[in-house]
Write an enzyme that holds these catalytic residues in place. Sequence first.
Site, PDB file in Angstrom:
ATOM      1  N   ASN A  13       0.871  -1.377   0.112  1.00  9.43           N
ATOM      2  CA  ASN A  13      -0.350  -0.017   0.123  1.00  9.43           C
ATOM      3  C   ASN A  13       0.757   1.146   0.108  1.00  9.43           C
ATOM      4  O   ASN A  13       1.991   1.241   0.331  1.00  9.43           O
ATOM      5  CB  ASN A  13      -0.859  -0.136   1.115  1.00  9.43           C
ATOM      6  CG  ASN A  13      -1.810  -1.107   1.135  1.00  9.43           C
ATOM      7  OD1 ASN A  13      -2.693  -1.259  -0.045  1.00  9.43           O
ATOM      8  ND2 ASN A  13      -2.183  -1.625   2.330  1.00  9.43           N
ATOM      9  N   CYS A  14       0.331   2.194  -0.406  1.00 13.52           N
ATOM     10  CA  CYS A  14       0.968   3.657  -0.429  1.00 13.52           C
ATOM     11  C   CYS A  14       1.575   3.844   0.833  1.00 13.52           C
ATOM     12  O   CYS A  14       1.078   3.687   1.838  1.00 13.52           O
ATOM     13  CB  CYS A  14      -0.394   4.691  -0.513  1.00 13.52           C
ATOM     14  SG  CYS A  14       0.465   6.281  -1.080  1.00 13.52           S
ATOM     15  N   PRO A  15       2.915   4.544   0.589  1.00 13.60           N
ATOM     16  CA  PRO A  15       3.733   4.790  -0.327  1.00 13.60           C
ATOM     17  C   PRO A  15       4.683   3.931  -0.942  1.00 13.60           C
ATOM     18  O   PRO A  15       5.388   4.205  -1.638  1.00 13.60           O
ATOM     19  CB  PRO A  15       4.457   5.988   0.223  1.00 13.60           C
ATOM     20  CG  PRO A  15       4.579   5.589   1.642  1.00 13.60           C
ATOM     21  CD  PRO A  15       3.383   4.890   2.092  1.00 13.60           C
ATOM     22  N   ASP A  40      -2.617  -1.627  -5.199  1.00 19.45           N
ATOM     23  CA  ASP A  40      -3.024  -0.618  -4.408  1.00 19.45           C
ATOM     24  C   ASP A  40      -3.986   0.331  -5.326  1.00 19.45           C
ATOM     25  O   ASP A  40      -3.360   0.868  -6.310  1.00 19.45           O
ATOM     26  CB  ASP A  40      -1.893   0.229  -3.832  1.00 19.45           C
ATOM     27  CG  ASP A  40      -2.114   1.324  -3.125  1.00 19.45           C
ATOM     28  OD1 ASP A  40      -3.252   1.867  -2.780  1.00 19.45           O
ATOM     29  OD2 ASP A  40      -1.352   2.136  -2.602  1.00 19.45           O
TER      30      ASP A  40
END
Length: 80
Positions: A13-15, A40
């Site tokens: 997931n981000c980042p 994501d």
Amino acid sequence: MPRPATYDLKGLNCPLPVLKARKRLAAMRPGSRLWLETTDPLAVIDIPAFCADAGHQLVETAAVDGGHRFLVERGGATST
């Protein structure tokens, strides 16, 4: 031109997808291409923004089952 490598960033997931893509692209030669595979949902915003900021070219984007694929060509400038 050699076939682009694929970098599996699924499940991150981000980042993390952008951070890992930045590091991998930094180790590649300018003009080299790399497929990024992500799950994501924010990657559809983050990857194009990263490419624009870092001077890489987003060659192709494709929705795939469960995520997205991005074909990125490394730019000539050093990505930071």
